[in-house]
Design an enzyme around this catalytic site. Structure first.
Site, PDB file in Angstrom:
ATOM      1  N   LEU A  66       0.935 -17.964 -17.297  1.00  0.00           N
ATOM      2  CA  LEU A  66      -0.252 -18.432 -18.032  1.00  0.00           C
ATOM      3  C   LEU A  66      -1.458 -18.375 -17.104  1.00  0.00           C
ATOM      4  O   LEU A  66      -1.342 -18.010 -15.931  1.00  0.00           O
ATOM      5  CB  LEU A  66      -0.005 -19.848 -18.548  1.00  0.00           C
ATOM      6  N   LYS A 169      -0.683 -16.936  -2.365  1.00  0.00           N
ATOM      7  CA  LYS A 169      -1.399 -16.139  -3.374  1.00  0.00           C
ATOM      8  C   LYS A 169      -2.895 -16.474  -3.375  1.00  0.00           C
ATOM      9  O   LYS A 169      -3.749 -15.588  -3.411  1.00  0.00           O
ATOM     10  CB  LYS A 169      -0.794 -16.399  -4.757  1.00  0.00           C
ATOM     11  N   LYS A 238     -10.795 -18.786 -10.313  1.00  0.00           N
ATOM     12  CA  LYS A 238      -9.804 -19.883 -10.242  1.00  0.00           C
ATOM     13  C   LYS A 238      -9.007 -19.799  -8.939  1.00  0.00           C
ATOM     14  O   LYS A 238      -8.836 -20.790  -8.234  1.00  0.00           O
ATOM     15  CB  LYS A 238      -8.898 -19.772 -11.479  1.00  0.00           C
TER      16      LYS A 238
END
Ligand code: NDP
Length: 293
Positions: A66, A169, A238
């Site tokens: 998601l 990440k 983000k």
């Protein structure tokens, strides 16, 4: 064969789920916008579920992909209690470590394993099954879900406990943002001073300033003005903000990581929620009044 539920058929979720089906795992998919799930189910020939709770109930491995960890937390709030004892939640969202740790704790209380496993390599890497997968969690949980990861991943690295995959990440993404922005600045300045971007890249890509941005993204997306929409700038924003937060939490002075986040936020506001991450260079071009082409 492990049975798999896949939640989240976005730009990268679709090719990952397709690889899982192609590897022979019995697969059920769910997506918030149900039309996407129906189209995928029809195309690939797998079962679709009307709700996340319905999708996960017979799965050994539940894969989530998601937008954010907050979305995973929200979706799994209803679905976690329907998962089988001994099953594992494999979260391939590029998430934030603190939220992943919270989800993992809730899962553990229900005897469900959790592995954060964000990926790198883009839509093409997902289609080809060559993604890099950075994992956080217990080694036994990872061993259990590894066959599923191998359907879409080539380099699979156990980075540490829950949240470690997310952290690696996020930092990778801050570096990606910095190299896109830096290469953009360099090429616009060189274009204005009379050096063509093709010539500049020929030199940079045989020199020490090269990066994935200069070697792949600019030649394949910027010079030809194609700017395909494969990874939203909003998602890179983000990611870079997660990286800056990790640096703050760890009390590491990280002005460049913060700058990466600020530049992503600024470009996102300028270009909108659907812009691709590489389109950030358009902001530099607008400021400079010159194009890279
Ligand atoms: P997209 O924006 O294409 O898709 C997002 C997916 O998440 C859609 O399935 C969307 O459903 C779903 N979603 C978002 N919010 C919610 C919510 N609150 N409840 C339920 N479902 C929700 O993103 P990508 O597929 O590109 O990215 C997914 C993740 O993978 C992100 O964390 C991203 O950073 C990461 N990633 C992406 C890469 C890429 O190249 N695209 C590369 C590497 C990592 P709906 O269809 O209803 O909108």
């Amino acid at each position: 064969m492990l049975s798999v539920a896949f939640l989240g058929l976005g730009a990268i979720g679709r090719p990952m789920a397709r690889r899982i089906a192609g590897a022979g795992f019995p697969l059920t998919v769910w997506n918030r916008t149900s039309a996407r799930a129906s189209a995928f189910g029809h195309d690939v020939g797998v079962k679709t579920a009307p709700t996340a709770a319905e999708a996960v109930k017979n799965a050994d491995v539940v894969v989530t992909c998601l937008s954010t960890s907050a979305d995973v937390e929200q979706v799994m709030e209803g679905a976690l209690s329907g998962m089988r004892d001994g099953s594992t939640l494999l979260d391939c969202t590029s998430g934030d470590p603190a939220t992943s740790r919270r989800i993992a704790e809730r899962a553990a209380a229900k005897k469900i394993g959790f592995v954060d496993a964000p990926v790198s390599g883009g839509v093409r890497g997902a289609e080809e099954g060559t993604l890099t997968v950075m994992c956080g969690g217990d080694a036994r949980d990872l061993a259990r879900v590894r066959p599923v990861i191998e359907a879409f991943g080539k380099k699979i690295v156990h980075c540490g406990p829950v949240g470690a995959g997310d952290a690696v990440k996020a930092m990778n993404q801050a570096l990606l943002a910095l190299t896109i922005w830096g290469t953009g600045e360099a090429l616009v300045a060189l274009a204005k001073s009379g050096v063509s971007p093709q010539v500049a890249l020929e030199v940079i890509n045989a020199s020490s300033g090269r990066s994935n941005a200069s070697m792949n993204l600019f030649p394949e997306r910027v010079l030809n003005r194609a700017f395909p929409r494969t990874f939203r700038l909003a998602l890179l924003d983000k990611d870079a903000r997660i990286a800056a937060q990790i640096a703050r939490d760890e009390r590491v002075p990280a002005p460049l990581t913060q700058l990466a986040a600020d530049l992503c936020t600024l470009s996102r506001k300028e270009l909108g929620e659907e812009a691709d991450h590489v389109e950030a260079v358009k902001v530099i071009e607008q400021w400079a009044g010159a194009e890279i082409k």
